[in-house]
Design a protein around this motif. Structure first.
Motif, PDB file in Angstrom:
ATOM      1  N   ILE A  61       0.638  -1.351  -0.173  1.00 14.24           N
ATOM      2  CA  ILE A  61       0.109   0.079  -0.220  1.00 14.24           C
ATOM      3  C   ILE A  61       1.000   1.282  -0.109  1.00 14.24           C
ATOM      4  CG2 ILE A  61      -1.739   0.960   1.298  1.00 14.24           C
ATOM      5  CD1 ILE A  61      -2.414  -1.645   2.479  1.00 14.24           C
ATOM      6  N   ALA A  62       1.635   0.843   0.950  1.00 13.10           N
ATOM      7  CA  ALA A  62       2.600   2.420   0.446  1.00 13.10           C
ATOM      8  C   ALA A  62       3.589   2.411  -0.156  1.00 13.10           C
ATOM      9  CB  ALA A  62       3.297   2.435   2.732  1.00 13.10           C
ATOM     10  N   GLY A  63       4.150   1.273  -0.711  1.00 14.33           N
ATOM     11  CA  GLY A  63       4.811   1.160  -1.857  1.00 14.33           C
ATOM     12  C   GLY A  63       3.951   1.872  -3.046  1.00 14.33           C
ATOM     13  N   VAL A  64       2.595   1.495  -3.321  1.00 12.25           N
ATOM     14  CA  VAL A  64       2.258   2.102  -4.681  1.00 12.25           C
ATOM     15  C   VAL A  64       1.713   4.003  -4.350  1.00 12.25           C
ATOM     16  CG1 VAL A  64      -0.446   1.936  -5.132  1.00 12.25           C
ATOM     17  CG2 VAL A  64       1.292  -0.704  -4.845  1.00 12.25           C
ATOM     18  N   PHE A  65       1.692   4.412  -3.530  1.00  7.78           N
ATOM     19  CA  PHE A  65       0.761   5.642  -2.888  1.00  7.78           C
ATOM     20  C   PHE A  65       2.288   6.586  -3.706  1.00  7.78           C
ATOM     21  CE2 PHE A  65      -3.032   4.522  -1.761  1.00  7.78           C
ATOM     22  CZ  PHE A  65      -3.387   5.928  -1.617  1.00  7.78           C
ATOM     23  N   ILE A  66       3.280   5.693  -2.313  1.00  8.20           N
ATOM     24  CA  ILE A  66       4.718   6.965  -2.734  1.00  8.20           C
ATOM     25  C   ILE A  66       5.253   6.437  -4.638  1.00  8.20           C
ATOM     26  CG2 ILE A  66       7.274   6.889  -2.534  1.00  8.20           C
ATOM     27  CD1 ILE A  66       6.156   5.320   0.792  1.00  8.20           C
ATOM     28  N   ALA A  67       5.622   5.337  -4.477  1.00  6.52           N
ATOM     29  CA  ALA A  67       5.942   5.084  -6.314  1.00  6.52           C
ATOM     30  C   ALA A  67       5.182   6.175  -7.550  1.00  6.52           C
ATOM     31  CB  ALA A  67       5.889   3.979  -6.683  1.00  6.52           C
ATOM     32  N   VAL A  68       3.362   5.950  -7.460  1.00  2.00           N
ATOM     33  CA  VAL A  68       2.312   6.836  -8.474  1.00  2.00           C
ATOM     34  C   VAL A  68       3.444   8.440  -8.017  1.00  2.00           C
ATOM     35  CG1 VAL A  68       0.339   7.938  -8.654  1.00  2.00           C
ATOM     36  CG2 VAL A  68       1.140   5.050  -8.320  1.00  2.00           C
ATOM     37  N   ILE A 108       1.229   3.712 -14.447  1.00  4.08           N
ATOM     38  CA  ILE A 108       1.353   1.685 -15.217  1.00  4.08           C
ATOM     39  C   ILE A 108       2.605   0.989 -13.785  1.00  4.08           C
ATOM     40  CG2 ILE A 108       0.697  -0.316 -16.620  1.00  4.08           C
ATOM     41  CD1 ILE A 108      -1.754   2.679 -17.361  1.00  4.08           C
ATOM     42  N   ASN A 109       3.537   2.234 -14.798  1.00  8.76           N
ATOM     43  CA  ASN A 109       4.682   0.891 -14.876  1.00  8.76           C
ATOM     44  C   ASN A 109       5.177   1.198 -13.452  1.00  8.76           C
ATOM     45  OD1 ASN A 109       7.975   1.245 -14.049  1.00  8.76           O
ATOM     46  ND2 ASN A 109       8.147   1.323 -16.013  1.00  8.76           N
ATOM     47  N   ALA A 110       4.530   2.221 -12.041  1.00  8.80           N
ATOM     48  CA  ALA A 110       5.322   2.517 -11.465  1.00  8.80           C
ATOM     49  C   ALA A 110       4.142   1.326  -9.968  1.00  8.80           C
ATOM     50  CB  ALA A 110       4.565   3.661 -10.746  1.00  8.80           C
ATOM     51  N   LEU A 111       2.689   1.051 -11.030  1.00  6.38           N
ATOM     52  CA  LEU A 111       1.554   0.374  -9.506  1.00  6.38           C
ATOM     53  C   LEU A 111       3.172  -0.825 -10.250  1.00  6.38           C
ATOM     54  CD1 LEU A 111      -1.120   1.536 -10.959  1.00  6.38           C
ATOM     55  CD2 LEU A 111      -0.364   1.524  -8.668  1.00  6.38           C
ATOM     56  N   ILE A 112       2.987  -1.245 -11.650  1.00  2.37           N
ATOM     57  CA  ILE A 112       3.212  -3.173 -11.569  1.00  2.37           C
ATOM     58  C   ILE A 112       4.450  -3.241 -10.649  1.00  2.37           C
ATOM     59  CG2 ILE A 112       3.679  -4.349 -13.423  1.00  2.37           C
ATOM     60  CD1 ILE A 112       2.314  -3.418 -15.555  1.00  2.37           C
ATOM     61  N   SER A 113       5.379  -2.380 -11.575  1.00  2.03           N
ATOM     62  CA  SER A 113       6.969  -3.119 -10.728  1.00  2.03           C
ATOM     63  C   SER A 113       6.778  -2.394  -8.979  1.00  2.03           C
ATOM     64  CB  SER A 113       7.695  -1.995 -10.747  1.00  2.03           C
ATOM     65  OG  SER A 113       7.199  -0.363 -10.995  1.00  2.03           O
ATOM     66  N   VAL A 114       6.361  -2.165  -8.408  1.00  2.00           N
ATOM     67  CA  VAL A 114       5.436  -2.348  -6.965  1.00  2.00           C
ATOM     68  C   VAL A 114       5.064  -3.509  -6.303  1.00  2.00           C
ATOM     69  CG1 VAL A 114       4.434  -1.844  -5.110  1.00  2.00           C
ATOM     70  CG2 VAL A 114       5.990   0.096  -5.904  1.00  2.00           C
ATOM     71  N   VAL A 115       4.290  -3.699  -7.430  1.00  2.00           N
ATOM     72  CA  VAL A 115       2.822  -4.754  -6.683  1.00  2.00           C
ATOM     73  C   VAL A 115       4.019  -6.098  -7.172  1.00  2.00           C
ATOM     74  CG1 VAL A 115       0.938  -5.825  -7.188  1.00  2.00           C
ATOM     75  CG2 VAL A 115       1.702  -3.894  -7.176  1.00  2.00           C
TER      76      VAL A 115
END
Ligand SMILES: Nc1ncnc2c1ncn2[C@@H]1O[C@H](COP(=O)(O)OP(=O)(O)O)[C@@H](O)[C@H]1O
Ligand SMILES: [Mg+2]
Lengths: 258, 255
Positions: free
Chosen positions: A6-13, A215-222
């Motif tokens: 969760i944190a990673g997704v927000f920060i990466a976006v 999208i790149n950020a989301l995929i790479s975090v997850v």
């Protein structure tokens, strides 16, 4: 693990969105520079036993503004200011850290990230900060696009360009420090640059560049964090390599599209 | 000066403006009024201060001396930037890979208006299309701007400048990247904007050959304002003779 995602997704976006503007402003090294300079802040935090990321944040904001001012006033190229302050800050950090407690595990978590160890408060903090960064960017979207594409015309149409430059400087500092939590000082510029670069690579318009970056950020975090968890490999490395892999695929896609 | 500024038809009034870059005296007490309906060409050799004058007029540079009024207001009190369309000299010098479409570029021109009244998405789209039609670039609306020729890009930047329905359009060396064979068409397009939309046009150029039948006024600048008057009178003036004689430093092209 869930907290980390969760944190990673927000920060990466937040990083991805801001990164698109930074690259086009020819400031793609700012993340690298600020993170290294902020290392002195981490060291001060460790030395005085206060929150290292808090100290790093204050230092990063100050240096980010200083770099901006130096470029405007002293005619120092943006890049040069970044290079000077990143090395000076890191040098100071090395000395302070050796005074504090030497190079221990705690320090390593700042250098290489510690997203899997994130606690609930930090998750909320990163959600709030990331949401603030993203909404500031979207609220000022058109104006930021204008100053990024054509600074002078933007100024001539009455846009308060200096204020927006300052806003970008502060948001970048905040984002970099959040990114440090995820992938550490050494890799933080990857979060800012790689997803954004993949957007810029293939998009024909600006909106799409931002969407692809997200999208790149989301995929790479997850996927990165999942792989890290199951294969027991470092999260920061997995996440950044994942992002790089997507970038590579985009490059191939672009080559064959043409 | 005061009597000129009081004229209701004066859109821009520049009074006694001087400017220095360091020790370089670029403008020397230039006064110039631009009136509604003018199609004014500001000519002068490279380095004669044309761009500097325009930047002062737009508040991008602060003059060391003198004052500028836009639509009767002092520069620092002027906020209605949508009334002025501007295409800078280096407009086409952007990064060719910048992922921004023609449509996005033109919509940027609406931002100055946004603060006053909110424009809906469909209104924005219509304004953008209309502006692109006026410069005959509507068919390229979804192209990336970097993929266009420099002449086409120039037209897109004009569309951006006129999308807010300004009263005055300022073009700094607009024909630089445009094929000489296209100059007539380019001027015809400007003339249509001038006539049909009642647009005051200020065109800055160092090429005297550009001076065209559509132009009504000429201002000749070389640090000082050497001539300002009707185009027809300019051709018989001393300033013109000096310029075309070639012997005078006025057409020297070094900076
Ligand atoms: N940013 C600057 N710094 C220092 N000198 C400048 C700058 N911009 C222009 N100049 C100088 O000012 C003079 C006028 O320049 P400019 O207004 O661009 O002329 P023009 O547009 O007529 O070619 C030139 O001598 C130029 O070298
Ligand atoms: Mg010029």
């Amino acid at each position: 693990m869930q907290r980390a995602v969760i944190a990673g997704v927000f920060i990466a976006v937040a990083c991805a969105v801001l990164g698109v503007f930074l690259i086009l402003r020819r400031e793609s090294m700012i993340g690298h520079g600020l993170a290294h300079a902020a290392f002195a802040g981490v060291a001060i935090g460790l030395l005085l036993d206060i929150m290292p990321l808090g100290a790093a944040l204050i230092l990063a904001v100050l240096i980010s503004i200083l770099i901006l001012k130096l470029r405007d006033r002293a005619g120092l190229y943006g890049d040069t200011g970044i290079a000077i302050f990143s090395s000076a800050g890191f040098a100071l950090g090395i000395i302070l850290v050796s005074m504090a407690q030497g190079f221990n595990v705690d320090l390593f978590s700042y250098l290489f990230g510690e997203i899997l160890a994130i606690d609930t408060t930090e998750v909320w903090l990163s959600i709030i900060l990331a949401a603030a960064v993203v909404s500031m960017v979207f609220f000022n979207y058109n104006r930021l696009l204008y100053i990024t594409f054509d600074w002078e015309s933007a100024r001539a149409s009455g846009i308060k360009v200096k204020r927006l430059d300052m806003m970008i400087a502060v948001l970048t500092a905040v984002t970099v420090i959040m990114g440090m939590k995820v992938v550490g000082i050494i890799l933080v510029s990857a979060l800012l640059v790689i997803p954004a670069a993949s957007g810029l690579l293939v998009a024909k318009n600006f909106k799409r560049a931002i969407i692809i970056a997200i999208i790149n950020a989301l995929i790479s975090v997850v996927i990165g964090l999942t792989l890290s968890f199951h294969l027991n490999i470092p999260a920061s490395g997995a996440l950044v390599l994942m992002s790089f892999l997507i970038f590579g695929i985009m490059m191939i896609f672009k080559k064959y599209r043409n | 000066m005061a009597s000129h500024a009081a004229e209701p038809n004066t859109l821009v009034s520049i009074s006694d403006v001087s400017y220095f870059y360091g020790n370089n005296h670029v403008l020397d007490q230039v006064s110039l009024n631009i009136r509604k309906g003018d199609f004014l060409a500001v000519i002068g050799p490279n380095g004669s201060g044309k761009t500097t004058l325009i930047k002062i007029m737009l508040g991008l540079l602060n003059p060391g001396q003198g004052e500028v009024k836009l639509f009767g207001k002092l520069l620092r009190d002027f906020t209605d930037w949508g009334k002025i369309g501007y295409v800078p000299q280096k407009a086409t010098h952007f990064d060719p890979f910048f992922p921004i479409s023609v449509k996005e570029v033109v919509s940027l021109g609406l931002i100055s208006n946004r603060n006053i009244a909110f424009i809906s998405k469909s209104e924005e789209e219509q304004a953008v299309k209309k502006a692109l039609c006026r410069v005959e670039m509507n068919h390229l609306i979804h192209k990336r701007i970097g993929s266009l020729s420099s002449g086409q890009q120039q037209r897109v930047f004009i569309a951006r400048a006129i999308v807010s329905d300004p009263d005055i359009l300022i073009l700094d060396e607009p024909t630089t990247g445009v094929d000489a064979s296209m100059h007539d068409r380019f001027f015809d397009m400007l003339n249509v904007l001038h006539k049909e939309n009642n647009l005051t046009i200020v065109l800055i150029t160092h090429e005297i050959g550009i001076i065209n039948k559509h132009i009504s006024q000429v201002a000749c600048l070389n640090q000082k304002l050497i001539y300002h008057g009707k185009h027809s009178d300019f051709c018989n003036s001393e300033a013109f003779k000096k310029m075309i004689s070639g012997g005078h430093h006025l057409i020297s092209h070094h900076h």
